[in-house]
Structures are given as structure tokens and as C-alpha cells.
Design a protein around this motif. Sequence first.
Motif, mmCIF file in Angstrom:
data_model
loop_
_atom_site.group_PDB
_atom_site.id
_atom_site.type_symbol
_atom_site.label_atom_id
_atom_site.label_comp_id
_atom_site.label_asym_id
_atom_site.label_seq_id
_atom_site.Cartn_x
_atom_site.Cartn_y
_atom_site.Cartn_z
ATOM 1 N N ALA A 36 0.865 -1.187 0.000
ATOM 2 C CA ALA A 36 0.000 0.000 0.000
ATOM 3 C C ALA A 36 0.897 1.232 0.000
ATOM 4 N N LYS A 38 0.511 5.799 -0.440
ATOM 5 C CA LYS A 38 -0.210 7.017 -0.803
ATOM 6 C C LYS A 38 0.460 8.224 -0.166
ATOM 7 N N SER A 74 2.783 7.642 2.995
ATOM 8 C CA SER A 74 2.423 6.562 3.897
ATOM 9 C C SER A 74 2.437 5.256 3.109
ATOM 10 N N TYR A 132 -4.154 4.720 8.894
ATOM 11 C CA TYR A 132 -3.774 5.322 7.609
ATOM 12 C C TYR A 132 -4.384 4.653 6.377
ATOM 13 N N PHE A 133 -4.838 3.399 6.501
ATOM 14 C CA PHE A 133 -5.325 2.683 5.323
ATOM 15 C C PHE A 133 -6.629 1.956 5.610
ATOM 16 N N ARG A 134 -7.530 2.002 4.656
ATOM 17 C CA ARG A 134 -8.729 1.165 4.682
ATOM 18 C C ARG A 134 -8.325 -0.212 4.136
ATOM 19 N N GLU A 137 -7.528 -0.699 0.493
ATOM 20 C CA GLU A 137 -6.349 -0.021 -0.055
ATOM 21 C C GLU A 137 -5.084 -0.872 0.055
ATOM 22 N N ILE A 138 -5.168 -1.980 0.741
ATOM 23 C CA ILE A 138 -4.018 -2.865 0.951
ATOM 24 C C ILE A 138 -4.134 -4.026 -0.037
#
Length: 155
Positions: A36, A38, A74, A132-134, A137-138
Motif C-alpha cells: 500500500a 499514498k 504513507s 492510515y489505510f482502509r 487499499e491494501i
Amino acid sequence: MSLQQTLILLKPDAVQRRLCGKILGRLEDRGLKIVALKMLKVTKELAAQHYAEHVKKPFYPQLEEFITSGPVVSLIVEGPGAVQVVRDMMGKTNCRESAPGTIRGDYGLSRQVNLIHGSDSPESAQKEIAIYFRPEEILSYDSTLAEWVCAGDEK
């Protein structure tokens, strides 16, 4: 050795100094897999969530001012023992005390403006990743190089 994921933040100084590519390259060269990635601007609310254990400490306002001062990159990396591997690659928090060959030792001079954050334990990694991530998103994917990075029983 267990396969782990860990959160990494390339802090505003790394972005401003255009070191993100070099740092990402070092992580990939080591064999860690980026799952991931961003760029974002850390808000005061996000900073307070991430650094919740430090909010009441005297140094927190300066930490918040720094982490919210510009964009961060991130990312989540994955690999055997990833948390400790990344911690070792980063070097000591105070860049002046970090060994040459570490990210902070090679690129930094400050205790506070120290380029990179990495989770300090597998438990912290899980908590920070969720900040930081849903989940969507991974990305999970097979690396064509995996067999050349680690033996099968090390994954």
C-alpha cells in the motif's frame, strides 16, 4: 520467522528533500514488498490519533507542528520480520546517533526532523495501519521475485 506488515511514514522532511525514491528503493532492494502507498497531509486530528500516547507530553506540540507541516508518504511493506527489519534500516531516532548505512545515518542530522517513522511492534503496526489505510487499499499479490528473496520456510 513470520510474514509481517508494518507502517512506514516518509515524513515531511523526506518529501521536501526529495528522498522518497531513494528510501523506497532501499526498502525494495532489501526485499520488502510494498502492499500500500499514498501521499497525504496529516491533519492535527490524524496526528493526535497516531501519536495518542504522546499528546500530553511536553514535546507533542512540536511533533504535531512538524508532522502536519507538509505532505507525507504513507506505505505498508510486507516481509519476514518486517517490523524489526524496517526499524534496523531506519536507525536510531536521533539521526546523529544512527550508524552509517541506516536511512537516518545516511540522510539525517536531527533528532526531531528524522525522515521516517516505522511501527515499533507488530501490535503497533496493526493499529497504525488501520489509522492510515482502509482494508481495500491494501493489496495482496504474488511477487515473481519472492523465491529469490527468502527460502519458502521463511515466509
